[in-house]
Design a protein around this motif. Structure first.
Motif, PDB file in Angstrom:
ATOM      1  N   LEU A  35      22.321  -6.816 -23.088  1.00 45.16           N
ATOM      2  CA  LEU A  35      23.422  -7.703 -22.722  1.00 45.16           C
ATOM      3  C   LEU A  35      23.992  -8.405 -23.945  1.00 45.16           C
ATOM      4  N   GLY A  36      23.121  -8.759 -24.892  1.00 45.14           N
ATOM      5  CA  GLY A  36      23.603  -9.380 -26.124  1.00 45.14           C
ATOM      6  C   GLY A  36      24.517  -8.446 -26.908  1.00 45.14           C
ATOM      7  N   ARG A  37      24.149  -7.175 -26.989  1.00 45.38           N
ATOM      8  CA  ARG A  37      25.002  -6.206 -27.671  1.00 45.38           C
ATOM      9  C   ARG A  37      26.317  -6.014 -26.933  1.00 45.38           C
ATOM     10  N   PHE A  38      26.260  -6.024 -25.603  1.00 46.28           N
ATOM     11  CA  PHE A  38      27.487  -5.890 -24.818  1.00 46.28           C
ATOM     12  C   PHE A  38      28.446  -7.045 -25.102  1.00 46.28           C
ATOM     13  N   VAL A  39      27.915  -8.256 -25.157  1.00 47.86           N
ATOM     14  CA  VAL A  39      28.757  -9.422 -25.429  1.00 47.86           C
ATOM     15  C   VAL A  39      29.365  -9.333 -26.823  1.00 47.86           C
ATOM     16  N   PHE A  40      28.528  -9.029 -27.812  1.00 47.80           N
ATOM     17  CA  PHE A  40      28.970  -9.065 -29.208  1.00 47.80           C
ATOM     18  C   PHE A  40      29.934  -7.934 -29.540  1.00 47.80           C
ATOM     19  N   HIS A  41      29.687  -6.756 -29.019  1.00 46.66           N
ATOM     20  CA  HIS A  41      30.450  -5.578 -29.416  1.00 46.66           C
ATOM     21  C   HIS A  41      31.578  -5.203 -28.464  1.00 46.66           C
ATOM     22  N   VAL A  42      31.525  -5.686 -27.229  1.00 45.38           N
ATOM     23  CA  VAL A  42      32.508  -5.243 -26.241  1.00 45.38           C
ATOM     24  C   VAL A  42      33.282  -6.414 -25.638  1.00 45.38           C
TER      25      VAL A  42
END
Length: 339
Positions: A35-42
Motif C-alpha cells: 500500500l505504501g508503494r501504491f501511494v508513493f508511485h501511483v
C-alpha cells in the motif's frame, strides 16, 4: 472545538481501521509495503498532478505566504540540525526529521479546518502548492543523496543490499539532474506545472481518471499509517538501522512535535504580525495553517526510502493529537473573523 473534532474524525477513523486490519492480518504480511508503494508511485502522483495542473501558479507572491514560508523554512532547518546534532542521524533520516518538524497536513486536515474556521480554503490551496513545488523537491533531493538509491522505491531487504555509495561530483550532479525522471512525486508535479503554464485542458476522461486515482492517496496513506502501528520496523529497512535500534526515539519525536505544533506557528505569528503587519484574518490563516500537524507524507517517504519509520510515524500521530489544542488556542487568541 466541534468543528475541529469533525475535521480530525476521518483521520482517526481511517488510521484506526488500518490498525485493526493490520492486527487481524486480513491483508497479509506485505500489506503495509504494498500500500505504501501504491501511494508513493501511483495515487499521490495522480493527486499532485491534478492539483498542480489546475492551479494558478501566480498565487505565491503575497505577504501571507512569506510569513508561512518563513516559519516552514526555519523549523525545517531546525529539525534537520536537531536530528543530526542531537541524535546522530544521517542525511536521509535528517530529511525525515526536518519533514516531521515542518511539513504541515495541508490537504486532508488543512482544508476542512480552514473552511470551518476561516470560511474558505483559498490560502490552504497556496500552501499545498508551496509544499509540493518547493519543499518536497528539497526533501526528496536530500533523501536521494542520503540513501544513494535514487529511485524512491527501496523497501525491505533491498534497501541497503548492493548499493554502492555515491562518489564524485559528476555522479552526484548527474543524479540530481535525473532525479525528476526517477521520482514519481517530482515528475507528476513538474508535469502539472507544464500543463498549468501552457494553459492546457485535459480531456475529461483523463482528468476524471486522475481525480479518482488521486482521491485514493490520502485514505490509503492513513490506512498504511494504521498498519504500521502494529509492528516495529525491521532492521533490514535501512543500512544504518541496526546501529540505531537501541536508541530511544521518544525524545526525537517530542522535539519534532514541539517544533511542529508550537515553534512553527509562533514564528509565523512573529513574522506575520510585528514584521509584516498582516490584517487579522490573514494572520489567523497563517498561524492556523502553521499549527497544523505533520503530514502523513513524512511516514510514506521514510517507508519508501527504506528508513526507520518510527520518528515520522509517531510524529504524525502525536502532532495530530497535540494540534487539536494548539489550533483551538490559535483560533481563540486571534479570533474567528472568517467564520
Amino acid at each position: 472545538m466541534h468543528a475541529l473534532l469533525s475535521a480530525f474524525a476521518p483521520i482517526w477513523m481511517l488510521t484506526a481501521i488500518g490498525y485493526v486490519v493490520g492486527r487481524s492480518g486480513l491483508l497479509g504480511a506485505q500489506a503495509e509495503a504494498v500500500l505504501g508503494r501504491f501511494v508513493f508511485h501511483v495515487a499521490m502522483p495522480a493527486a499532485l498532478f491534478t492539483m498542480v495542473s489546475g492551479a494558478r501558479l501566480n498565487t505565491f507572491a503575497n505577504s501571507s505566504m512569506v510569513a508561512f514560508a518563513a516559519g516552514t523554512a526555519l523549523v525545517c532547518g531546525l529539525g534537520f540540525l536537531v536530528s543530526g546534532r542531537l541524535f546522530g542521524r544521517g542525511t536521509a533520516d535528517r530529511a525525515i526529521g526536518s519533514m516531521a518538524s515542518g511539513y504541515v497536513n495541508s490537504a486532508n486536515l488543512g482544508i476542512p479546518v480552514a473552511v470551518q474556521v476561516l470560511g474558505d480554503a483559498s490560502f490552504v490551496a497556496q500552501i499545498i502548492l508551496f509544499q509540493v513545488l518547493l519543499v518536497s523537491p528539497v526533501i526528496l533531493a536530500l533523501l536521494d543523496s542520503g540513501t544513494g538509491t535514487g529511485t524512491g522505491t527501496v523497501t525491505g531487504a533491498g534497501a541497503g543490499a548492493g548499493v554502492k555509495p555515491v562518489s564524485g561530483r559528476a555522479v552526484v550532479f548527474r543524479r540530481m539532474l535525473t532525479m525528476p525522471v526517477r521520482n514519481p512525486i517530482i515528475m507528476a508535479s513538474l508535469l502539472g506545472v507544464a500543463v498549468s503554464a501552457l494553459g492546457l485542458r485535459l480531456p475529461h476522461a483523463l482528468a476524471h481518471s486522475c481525480d479518482l486515482l488521486g482521491a485514493a492517496a490520502v485514505p490509503t496513506a492513513l490506512i498504511t499509517l494504521g498498519l504500521s502501528l502494529n509492528a516495529r520496523p525491521a532492521a533490514s529497512d535501512s543500512p544504518e538501522l541496526p546501529q540505531r535500534t537501541a536508541r530511544p526515539v521518544r525524545a526525537e519525536v517530542v522535539l519534532a512535535v514541539a517544533l511542529k505544533t508550537l515553534v512553527q506557528p509562533l514564528i509565523a505569528l512573529a513574522v506575520g504580525g510585528p514584521l509584516l503587519h498582516l490584517p487579522e484574518h490573514q494572520l489567523l490563516a497563517v498561524v492556523l495553517c502553521s499549527a497544523l500537524p505533520t503530514a502523513q507524507n513524512a511516514f510514506i517517504y521514510a517507508q519508501q526510502y527504506g528508513l526507520d519509520t518510527r520518528v515520522a510515524r509517531n510524529a504524525v500521530v502525536a502532532s495530530t493529537v497535540v494540534s487539536m489544542t494548539t489550533l483551538s488556542v490559535a483560533t481563540w487568541a486571534l479570533g474567528t473573523t472568517g467564520s
